[in-house]
Design a protein around this motif. Structure first.
Motif, short mmCIF file in Angstrom:
data_model
loop_
_atom_site.label_atom_id
_atom_site.label_comp_id
_atom_site.label_asym_id
_atom_site.label_seq_id
_atom_site.Cartn_x
_atom_site.Cartn_y
_atom_site.Cartn_z
N PHE A 115 0.83 -1.19 0.00
CA PHE A 115 0.00 0.00 0.00
C PHE A 115 0.87 1.26 0.00
O PHE A 115 0.60 2.21 -0.74
N ILE A 119 1.07 4.24 -2.87
CA ILE A 119 0.92 5.67 -2.58
C ILE A 119 2.11 6.45 -3.15
O ILE A 119 1.94 7.49 -3.79
N PHE A 171 -6.83 7.97 -7.87
CA PHE A 171 -6.22 7.73 -6.57
C PHE A 171 -7.19 8.06 -5.43
O PHE A 171 -7.30 7.32 -4.46
N LYS A 172 -7.93 9.18 -5.58
CA LYS A 172 -8.91 9.56 -4.56
C LYS A 172 -10.02 8.51 -4.47
O LYS A 172 -10.47 8.16 -3.37
N ILE A 174 -9.76 5.27 -5.17
CA ILE A 174 -9.22 4.07 -4.52
C ILE A 174 -9.18 4.27 -3.01
O ILE A 174 -9.59 3.39 -2.24
N ILE A 175 -8.72 5.42 -2.56
CA ILE A 175 -8.64 5.70 -1.12
C ILE A 175 -10.04 5.70 -0.52
O ILE A 175 -10.27 5.15 0.56
N LYS A 176 -11.00 6.32 -1.21
CA LYS A 176 -12.38 6.38 -0.69
C LYS A 176 -12.97 4.98 -0.58
O LYS A 176 -13.58 4.63 0.43
N ARG A 177 -12.81 4.16 -1.61
CA ARG A 177 -13.36 2.80 -1.57
C ARG A 177 -12.70 1.98 -0.47
O ARG A 177 -13.35 1.20 0.22
N LEU A 178 -11.39 2.13 -0.33
CA LEU A 178 -10.68 1.39 0.70
C LEU A 178 -11.14 1.81 2.09
O LEU A 178 -11.39 0.97 2.95
N SER A 179 -11.29 3.12 2.32
CA SER A 179 -11.75 3.59 3.63
C SER A 179 -13.20 3.18 3.89
O SER A 179 -13.55 2.81 5.02
#
Length: 197
Positions: A115, A119, A171-172, A174-179
């Motif tokens: 991860f 990033i 990228f935003k 991916i981060i939103k889905r992961l969170s």
């Protein structure tokens, strides 16, 4: 069947219930019949139900342990069994955690470093696109070019800016889905733990 027979039939099916409980049942049904205006020798309407089924409902409610001759309710036995199961589950989780640690720790480290690498690589891509945009803009300003070449350069700038926005949005997302995934799993675990208790 009259009131007295009705209550005695219920009590006949409750032989294994402790004496205090049987007295309580008798008192309860006497109060119900008094409130309904049914005398001792009056017939009990069928709307009150079958005495055998009422006794079975009472037994189910009290959860009498039919296998033992003790006066303990089955509810206490079930509560003790649940405590034992919870203890066994916790012990099993601790043992599994001990045995899984040699595998779990390296896997967790690998996922963390993967991860972190993603990033850094996305950051490098964004930085590279930004520098390319700055380079194209500075070359348009500094070097003398014909008009058409400048238009091509301006188009290149817009393409680079679009790529920067595209990569940033990707990228935003991916981060939103992961969170969202992590928070949903935490909520599910919290809900399932609350449901157990």
């Amino acid at each position: 069947m009259n009131r007295e027979q009705f209550i005695s039939t219920i009590l006949k099916y409750l032989k294994r219930v402790p004496y205090e409980e049987r007295i309580e049942v008798e008192r309860y049904y006497n109060e119900i019949f008094d409130e309904a205006g049914i005398g001792v020798n009056d017939l009990v309407p069928e709307s009150f139900g079958n005495p055998r089924e009422i006794a079975l409902d009472i037994l189910t409610g009290l959860e009498i342990n039919k296998d033992s001759s003790s006066e303990y309710s089955r509810g206490e036995t079930i509560e003790n069994e649940n405590k034992t199961k919870n203890y066994n589950n916790k012990l099993l989780i601790i043992i599994l955690a001990i045995f899984a640690a040699p595998i779990g720790i390296p896997v967790a480290l690998m996922l963390g470093f993967t991860f972190l690498t993603l990033i850094i690589s996305f950051g490098a891509v964004l930085f590279g696109l930004a520098m390319a945009t700055v380079g194209v803009i500075s070359s348009l300003i500094i070097s003398p070019m014909p008009f058409l070449e400048r238009l091509v350069g301006i188009g290149g700038i817009f393409i680079l800016i679009g790529m920067i926005i595209l990569v940033a949005e990707f990228f935003k997302g991916i981060i939103k889905r992961l969170s969202d995934f992590v928070s949903r799993k935490i909520r599910e675990r919290r809900f399932s733990n609350e449901k157990k208790y």
